[in-house]
Design a protein around this motif. Structure first.
Motif, PDB file in Angstrom:
ATOM      1  N   ASP A  63      31.724  57.559  51.056  1.00  0.00           N
ATOM      2  CA  ASP A  63      31.700  57.323  49.629  1.00  0.00           C
ATOM      3  C   ASP A  63      31.406  55.871  49.326  1.00  0.00           C
ATOM      4  OD1 ASP A  63      32.453  59.947  49.132  1.00  0.00           O
ATOM      5  OD2 ASP A  63      34.590  59.456  49.348  1.00  0.00           O
ATOM      6  N   GLY A  64      30.712  55.664  48.219  1.00  0.00           N
ATOM      7  CA  GLY A  64      30.564  54.328  47.643  1.00  0.00           C
ATOM      8  C   GLY A  64      29.742  53.394  48.480  1.00  0.00           C
ATOM      9  N   ALA A  71      40.107  41.735  44.244  1.00  0.00           N
ATOM     10  CA  ALA A  71      38.738  41.226  44.294  1.00  0.00           C
ATOM     11  C   ALA A  71      38.256  40.959  42.873  1.00  0.00           C
ATOM     12  CB  ALA A  71      37.824  42.247  44.959  1.00  0.00           C
ATOM     13  N   VAL A  72      37.673  39.788  42.668  1.00  0.00           N
ATOM     14  CA  VAL A  72      37.083  39.438  41.371  1.00  0.00           C
ATOM     15  C   VAL A  72      35.673  38.907  41.605  1.00  0.00           C
ATOM     16  CG1 VAL A  72      39.306  38.909  40.298  1.00  0.00           C
ATOM     17  CG2 VAL A  72      38.019  37.072  41.420  1.00  0.00           C
ATOM     18  N   MET A  73      34.843  39.070  40.602  1.00  0.00           N
ATOM     19  CA  MET A  73      33.466  38.576  40.680  1.00  0.00           C
ATOM     20  C   MET A  73      33.341  37.231  39.974  1.00  0.00           C
ATOM     21  SD  MET A  73      31.018  41.895  40.001  1.00  0.00           S
ATOM     22  CE  MET A  73      31.459  41.946  38.266  1.00  0.00           C
ATOM     23  N   LEU A  74      32.873  36.238  40.708  1.00  0.00           N
ATOM     24  CA  LEU A  74      32.553  34.960  40.083  1.00  0.00           C
ATOM     25  C   LEU A  74      31.076  34.896  39.721  1.00  0.00           C
ATOM     26  CD1 LEU A  74      35.097  34.451  42.130  1.00  0.00           C
ATOM     27  CD2 LEU A  74      34.729  32.081  41.463  1.00  0.00           C
ATOM     28  N   LYS A  75      30.294  35.770  40.348  1.00  0.00           N
ATOM     29  CA  LYS A  75      28.875  35.912  40.024  1.00  0.00           C
ATOM     30  C   LYS A  75      28.588  37.388  39.783  1.00  0.00           C
ATOM     31  CE  LYS A  75      27.304  32.027  42.918  1.00  0.00           C
ATOM     32  NZ  LYS A  75      26.438  31.655  44.082  1.00  0.00           N
ATOM     33  N   ASP A  76      27.910  37.674  38.699  1.00  0.00           N
ATOM     34  CA  ASP A  76      27.583  39.061  38.375  1.00  0.00           C
ATOM     35  C   ASP A  76      26.157  39.344  38.825  1.00  0.00           C
ATOM     36  OD1 ASP A  76      27.339  41.577  37.391  1.00  0.00           O
ATOM     37  OD2 ASP A  76      27.857  41.094  35.319  1.00  0.00           O
ATOM     38  N   ASN A  77      26.021  39.879  40.026  1.00  0.00           N
ATOM     39  CA  ASN A  77      24.709  40.222  40.562  1.00  0.00           C
ATOM     40  C   ASN A  77      24.806  41.571  41.260  1.00  0.00           C
ATOM     41  OD1 ASN A  77      25.832  39.658  43.202  1.00  0.00           O
ATOM     42  ND2 ASN A  77      25.457  37.473  42.802  1.00  0.00           N
ATOM     43  N   PHE A  90      32.141  49.447  46.452  1.00  0.00           N
ATOM     44  CA  PHE A  90      32.563  49.828  47.800  1.00  0.00           C
ATOM     45  C   PHE A  90      34.071  49.662  47.971  1.00  0.00           C
ATOM     46  CE2 PHE A  90      33.143  48.646  52.362  1.00  0.00           C
ATOM     47  CZ  PHE A  90      32.820  49.881  52.911  1.00  0.00           C
ATOM     48  N   LEU A  91      34.619  48.549  47.475  1.00  0.00           N
ATOM     49  CA  LEU A  91      36.046  48.287  47.632  1.00  0.00           C
ATOM     50  C   LEU A  91      36.908  49.317  46.906  1.00  0.00           C
ATOM     51  CD1 LEU A  91      36.464  44.402  47.347  1.00  0.00           C
ATOM     52  CD2 LEU A  91      36.243  45.804  49.396  1.00  0.00           C
ATOM     53  N   ALA A  92      36.348  49.981  45.918  1.00  0.00           N
ATOM     54  CA  ALA A  92      37.101  50.982  45.162  1.00  0.00           C
ATOM     55  C   ALA A  92      37.216  52.309  45.899  1.00  0.00           C
ATOM     56  CB  ALA A  92      36.453  51.207  43.797  1.00  0.00           C
ATOM     57  N   THR A  93      36.553  52.434  47.038  1.00  0.00           N
ATOM     58  CA  THR A  93      36.526  53.706  47.760  1.00  0.00           C
ATOM     59  C   THR A  93      37.578  53.778  48.860  1.00  0.00           C
ATOM     60  OG1 THR A  93      34.959  52.943  49.447  1.00  0.00           O
ATOM     61  CG2 THR A  93      34.020  53.795  47.396  1.00  0.00           C
ATOM     62  N   PRO A  94      38.027  54.997  49.202  1.00  0.00           N
ATOM     63  CA  PRO A  94      38.907  55.167  50.356  1.00  0.00           C
ATOM     64  C   PRO A  94      38.237  54.726  51.655  1.00  0.00           C
ATOM     65  CG  PRO A  94      38.991  57.113  48.952  1.00  0.00           C
ATOM     66  CD  PRO A  94      37.860  56.257  48.440  1.00  0.00           C
ATOM     67  N   GLU A  95      36.922  54.838  51.726  1.00  0.00           N
ATOM     68  CA  GLU A  95      36.182  54.443  52.929  1.00  0.00           C
ATOM     69  C   GLU A  95      36.405  52.971  53.270  1.00  0.00           C
ATOM     70  OE1 GLU A  95      31.523  54.103  54.486  1.00  0.00           O
ATOM     71  OE2 GLU A  95      31.980  54.571  52.400  1.00  0.00           O
ATOM     72  N   ALA A  96      36.343  52.126  52.248  1.00  0.00           N
ATOM     73  CA  ALA A  96      36.549  50.693  52.475  1.00  0.00           C
ATOM     74  C   ALA A  96      37.967  50.421  52.949  1.00  0.00           C
ATOM     75  CB  ALA A  96      36.255  49.915  51.194  1.00  0.00           C
ATOM     76  N   ALA A  97      38.934  51.070  52.321  1.00  0.00           N
ATOM     77  CA  ALA A  97      40.331  50.881  52.712  1.00  0.00           C
ATOM     78  C   ALA A  97      40.578  51.357  54.137  1.00  0.00           C
ATOM     79  CB  ALA A  97      41.240  51.619  51.738  1.00  0.00           C
ATOM     80  N   ALA A  98      39.954  52.455  54.513  1.00  0.00           N
ATOM     81  CA  ALA A  98      40.158  53.015  55.848  1.00  0.00           C
ATOM     82  C   ALA A  98      39.697  52.061  56.939  1.00  0.00           C
ATOM     83  CB  ALA A  98      39.427  54.348  55.978  1.00  0.00           C
ATOM     84  N   ALA A  99      38.662  51.278  56.658  1.00  0.00           N
ATOM     85  CA  ALA A  99      38.114  50.368  57.663  1.00  0.00           C
ATOM     86  C   ALA A  99      39.172  49.379  58.144  1.00  0.00           C
ATOM     87  CB  ALA A  99      36.906  49.627  57.090  1.00  0.00           C
TER      88      ALA A  99
END
Length: 433
Positions: free
Chosen positions: A25-26, A320-326, A335-344
């Motif tokens: 996901d994501g 996580a926060v964005m200092l640059k919007d790109n 990606f960070l909002a997904t379970p996949e990222a957390a599982a890593a």
């Protein structure tokens, strides 16, 4: 804040995107390698074992999208590091903020960007409302909480407890009695990592949350009651029942006030242990794993003993926060909002995710699974680390504010009134600036 064990003074990880499937996901468009040629800088406090764990997340993102990600260490004072970078015109794309109060500060100054509707939708699906609220300032969502922490834990060396005939205590009175029993048996009971002032705020918050109750905890967190309130002084006097006895602390007063967290963990679980237990968040397991002790057998954990009717459940998190919007920043946040990222990260240990979609089987042992479940099950009753809810000048600056006041109190636990007055003066000043 979930401050880690800084086992190295710096860390630079160049994570070049490589080929691979785009399953899961994501994180990136469906075509895969959608960010090939894109460079992304992520700033975070994590080094050592935590830095290695986060590297797994960045590796997964790089593999999925083709991006090249550089992890830049911020040092203990993340807010000051980022402010310098921003004012110098060279901010990172993404930063992991270990203090909720800093999100509000940075949002007010216009230094961070509001999350996209897509990321906010994912957050609503995968995170309890309390975690969404932690990332919100003035009605807008800026932070996505990727790492959580259960800070209401005490880790202990199994053999030390067995040799002294001590069982894990559930209340404060038994905790103090057990510490004395360990001391009488020839084992120094506690390693207190007072060299890192933030560890002392954790002690205070656990005592205060249970003793004063959830409502007063939240009032003090918002400065709706003063630090000179009788409930604060009562918590300080309770802490003094341990902190006022040098024989219960490894290295006595000097050791307790100068030892950093990573060394305190080693002093408890290393090959030449100097203490039987240490109060610390779930992240302690990552440092224990660097010794010969094994979590789940040599090293076990019990909930921080209750000082009131209910045991505390205090924790923290890194957003996580964005200092640059790109495009790169947006895809990374997705990606960070997904379970996949957390599982890593979960699979290698030393980490807890507030993501409800993460299967607990991803954690490497029952100790971490239990701790993670407690955080998820707490839902909206989760109490955030109080020091992280204040401006960094009070709750997150080395040698100043709450860190310094509690270090001084550890040296002189009879100074209850003076400590409370100092805490109030520092808090009021930080909130005005």
């Amino acid at each position: 804040m979930i401050r880690g064990t800084a086992l190295a003074s710096g860390l630079l990880l160049a994570l070049a995107g490589c080929g691979g499937d785009d399953s899961g996901d994501g994180g990136g468009d469906s075509g895969g390698q959608s960010l090939k040629g894109t460079k992304l800088e992520v700033a975070a406090v994590w080094t050592g074992a935590e830095g290695a764990g986060f590297k797994k997340v960045l590796d997964a993102f790089a593999k999925k999208t083709g991006a090249t990600v550089t992890l830049t260490p911020t040092g203990d004072n993340t807010a000051t590091f980022l402010q310098t970078k921003i004012q110098g015109g060279a901010p990172p794309d993404i930063a992991m903020l270990p203090q909720q109060g800093v999100i509000a500060e940075f949002a007010k100054k216009g230094w961070i960007k509001e999350l996209s509707p897509e990321v906010q939708t994912a957050a609503k699906q995968n995170f309890s409302q309390v975690w969404q609220d932690f990332g919100t300032a003035d009605g807008k969502m800026y932070g996505l909480y990727f790492k959580a922490g259960n800070k209401s834990l005490v880790w202990y060396r199994t053999k030390a407890f067995q040799d002294a005939g001590v069982q894990p205590p559930t209340d404060w009175a038994t905790f103090v009695k057990s510490a004395q029993t360990l001391s009488d048996a020839g084992t120094t009971p506690l390693a207190i990592a007072g060299g890192d002032g933030w560890t002392l705020t954790d002690w205070f918050e656990n005592v205060y949350a249970s003793q004063a109750g959830v409502e007063k905890y939240r009032q003090l967190s918002k400065h709706e009651i003063k630090w000179t309130d009788p409930s604060v002084k009562q918590a300080l006097r309770t802490l003094a029942e341990i902190w006022g006895k040098p024989t219960l602390m490894a290295g006595g007063v000097t050791g307790a006030t100068t030892t950093p967290m990573d060394k305190a963990v080693t002093d408890t679980f290393g090959s030449e242990p100097k203490a039987a237990m240490i109060s610390g968040a779930d992240v302690v397991s990552a440092t224990i794993s660097e010794t010969k002790a094994k979590v789940g057998t040599d090293a076990l954990v019990f909930p921080f003993p209750k000082t009131g009717e209910k045991p505390p459940l205090v924790g923290a998190g890194d957003a996580a926060v964005m200092l640059k919007d790109n495009k790169g920043s947006q895809e990374f946040m997705k990606f960070l909002a997904t379970p996949e990222a957390a599982a890593a990260w979960a699979k290698v240990g030393g980490y807890i995710s507030p993501n409800k979609g993460l299967d607990l089987s991803n954690y490497p042992d029952d100790v971490q699974r239990t701790s993670a479940k407690a955080v998820i099950d707490a839902g909206d009753d989760f109490l955030f680390d109080m020091s992280d809810l204040y401006p960094a000048a009070f709750g997150g600056t080395k040698g100043a504010g709450e860190w310094k006041r509690l270090q001084d109190f550890l040296k002189n636990p009879s100074s209850v009134d003076a400590t409370a007055a100092g805490l109030e003066a520092d808090a009021a000043k930080a909130l005005k600036s």
